[in-house]
Design a protein around this motif. Sequence first.
Motif, PDB file in Angstrom:
ATOM      1  N   GLY A 120      13.055   2.132  -9.837  1.00  0.00           N
ATOM      2  CA  GLY A 120      12.661   1.252  -9.223  1.00  0.00           C
ATOM      3  C   GLY A 120      12.830  -0.489  -9.344  1.00  0.00           C
ATOM      4  O   GLY A 120      11.970  -1.318  -8.655  1.00  0.00           O
ATOM      5  N   GLU A 138      11.330  -6.221 -16.861  1.00  0.00           N
ATOM      6  CA  GLU A 138      12.863  -5.650 -15.604  1.00  0.00           C
ATOM      7  C   GLU A 138      13.975  -5.997 -17.140  1.00  0.00           C
ATOM      8  O   GLU A 138      14.710  -4.314 -16.939  1.00  0.00           O
ATOM      9  N   ARG A 141      13.434  -2.287 -17.791  1.00  0.00           N
ATOM     10  CA  ARG A 141      14.005  -0.752 -16.765  1.00  0.00           C
ATOM     11  C   ARG A 141      15.509  -1.108 -17.156  1.00  0.00           C
ATOM     12  O   ARG A 141      16.531   0.106 -16.297  1.00  0.00           O
ATOM     13  N   THR A 161       6.900   1.252 -23.642  1.00  0.00           N
ATOM     14  CA  THR A 161       6.105   0.243 -21.944  1.00  0.00           C
ATOM     15  C   THR A 161       5.052  -0.609 -22.429  1.00  0.00           C
ATOM     16  O   THR A 161       4.518  -1.275 -22.090  1.00  0.00           O
ATOM     17  N   ASP A 165       3.769  -4.787 -18.037  1.00  0.00           N
ATOM     18  CA  ASP A 165       2.541  -4.830 -17.596  1.00  0.00           C
ATOM     19  C   ASP A 165       2.589  -3.758 -16.611  1.00  0.00           C
ATOM     20  O   ASP A 165       2.931  -2.445 -16.747  1.00  0.00           O
ATOM     21  N   GLU A 166       1.135  -3.620 -15.566  1.00  0.00           N
ATOM     22  CA  GLU A 166       0.894  -1.705 -15.122  1.00  0.00           C
ATOM     23  C   GLU A 166       1.827  -1.771 -14.163  1.00  0.00           C
ATOM     24  O   GLU A 166       2.823  -0.551 -14.533  1.00  0.00           O
ATOM     25  N   GLU A 167       2.667  -2.250 -13.204  1.00  0.00           N
ATOM     26  CA  GLU A 167       3.492  -1.763 -12.344  1.00  0.00           C
ATOM     27  C   GLU A 167       4.798  -1.282 -12.833  1.00  0.00           C
ATOM     28  O   GLU A 167       5.360  -0.711 -12.581  1.00  0.00           O
ATOM     29  N   SER A 168       5.711  -2.243 -14.248  1.00  0.00           N
ATOM     30  CA  SER A 168       7.227  -1.555 -14.692  1.00  0.00           C
ATOM     31  C   SER A 168       6.079  -0.308 -15.726  1.00  0.00           C
ATOM     32  O   SER A 168       7.060   0.842 -15.791  1.00  0.00           O
ATOM     33  N   THR A 169       5.202   0.182 -15.966  1.00  0.00           N
ATOM     34  CA  THR A 169       4.610   1.417 -16.771  1.00  0.00           C
ATOM     35  C   THR A 169       4.821   2.560 -16.292  1.00  0.00           C
ATOM     36  O   THR A 169       5.577   3.385 -16.817  1.00  0.00           O
ATOM     37  N   GLU A 170       4.312   1.512 -15.241  1.00  0.00           N
ATOM     38  CA  GLU A 170       4.005   3.615 -13.652  1.00  0.00           C
ATOM     39  C   GLU A 170       5.520   3.052 -13.772  1.00  0.00           C
ATOM     40  O   GLU A 170       6.093   4.826 -13.390  1.00  0.00           O
ATOM     41  N   ARG A 171       6.311   2.023 -13.304  1.00  0.00           N
ATOM     42  CA  ARG A 171       7.890   2.300 -12.875  1.00  0.00           C
ATOM     43  C   ARG A 171       8.321   3.248 -13.727  1.00  0.00           C
ATOM     44  O   ARG A 171       9.181   4.436 -13.658  1.00  0.00           O
ATOM     45  N   ASN A 174       7.236   6.882 -13.708  1.00  0.00           N
ATOM     46  CA  ASN A 174       7.506   7.854 -12.144  1.00  0.00           C
ATOM     47  C   ASN A 174       9.277   8.221 -12.857  1.00  0.00           C
ATOM     48  O   ASN A 174       9.949   8.875 -12.468  1.00  0.00           O
TER      49      ASN A 174
END
Length: 218
Positions: A120, A138, A141, A161, A165-171, A174
């Motif tokens: 992502g 980042e 990732r 994780t 944060d939530e977004e990085s965790t979700e990325r 995925n």
Amino acid sequence: MSLYQLSNIVQTYGGRTVLTIDSLTLESGTITGIIGPNGSGKSTLMRMLAFLEAPKSGTLLFRDAEASITDTSLRREVTLLTQQPYLLKRTVKENVEYGLRVRGMSNITDMAATALEEVGLSPETFLNRNWFELSGGEAQRVALAARLAINPSVLLMDEPTSSLDEESTERIRNAAIRAKAERNTSLVIVSHDREWLTSVSDRTILIRNGKIESAHIS
Ligand SMILES: Nc1ncnc2c1ncn2[C@@H]1O[C@H](COP(=O)(O)OP(=O)(O)OP(=O)(O)O)[C@@H](O)[C@H]1O
């Protein structure tokens, strides 16, 4: 053929037994989650699965063959992402291309861009960033992209994780599911976030006091 087969594994540090696994089988093409309290032996198990340390006793089979930590060919197949990822003090591009370059691959620019997209991060925005221009999420990732780029058979992630944060965790969730589906990567993931781990894993194993307490399908 199973990916890993562990039998009668014991690990000790300074004479203290920290991990005892009578029997554990991990299958190819699956995501296994490992959960358990601090100090229960999760990272110890991950280092063994990464062939970074040998058990004190017992048998560790990888694809039906006895695995040795001195077998460097295993290092090409199995990669471990730790909680504090190590990045080269260079650009994102150099970090993600590094593993491809040492393996003598061609087309490395495209492969690096694909791996960044999988976690992502837009290649246009991130490829030329320096390591010090990345947030913690980042950087984690980018470290994951560098591992995905080499197309490992097995990706081990130890607390990938925590502190994200939530977004990085979700990325990361995925990217793990996509690696399994599109790269046929087998994954083992340690996390304290039970809900997140269950959502990403095919099977979750609970380790307590150095022993597997339960292993069930999520
Ligand atoms: N290199 C080492 N030398 C001595 N003892 C160690 C070493 N590595 C781990 N231990 C001990 O082994 C036990 C298991 O540690 P391990 O790091 O595997 O647990 P963990 O489940 O990953 O914990 P956490 O959730 O805190 O990361 C702990 O009691 C720890 O203190």
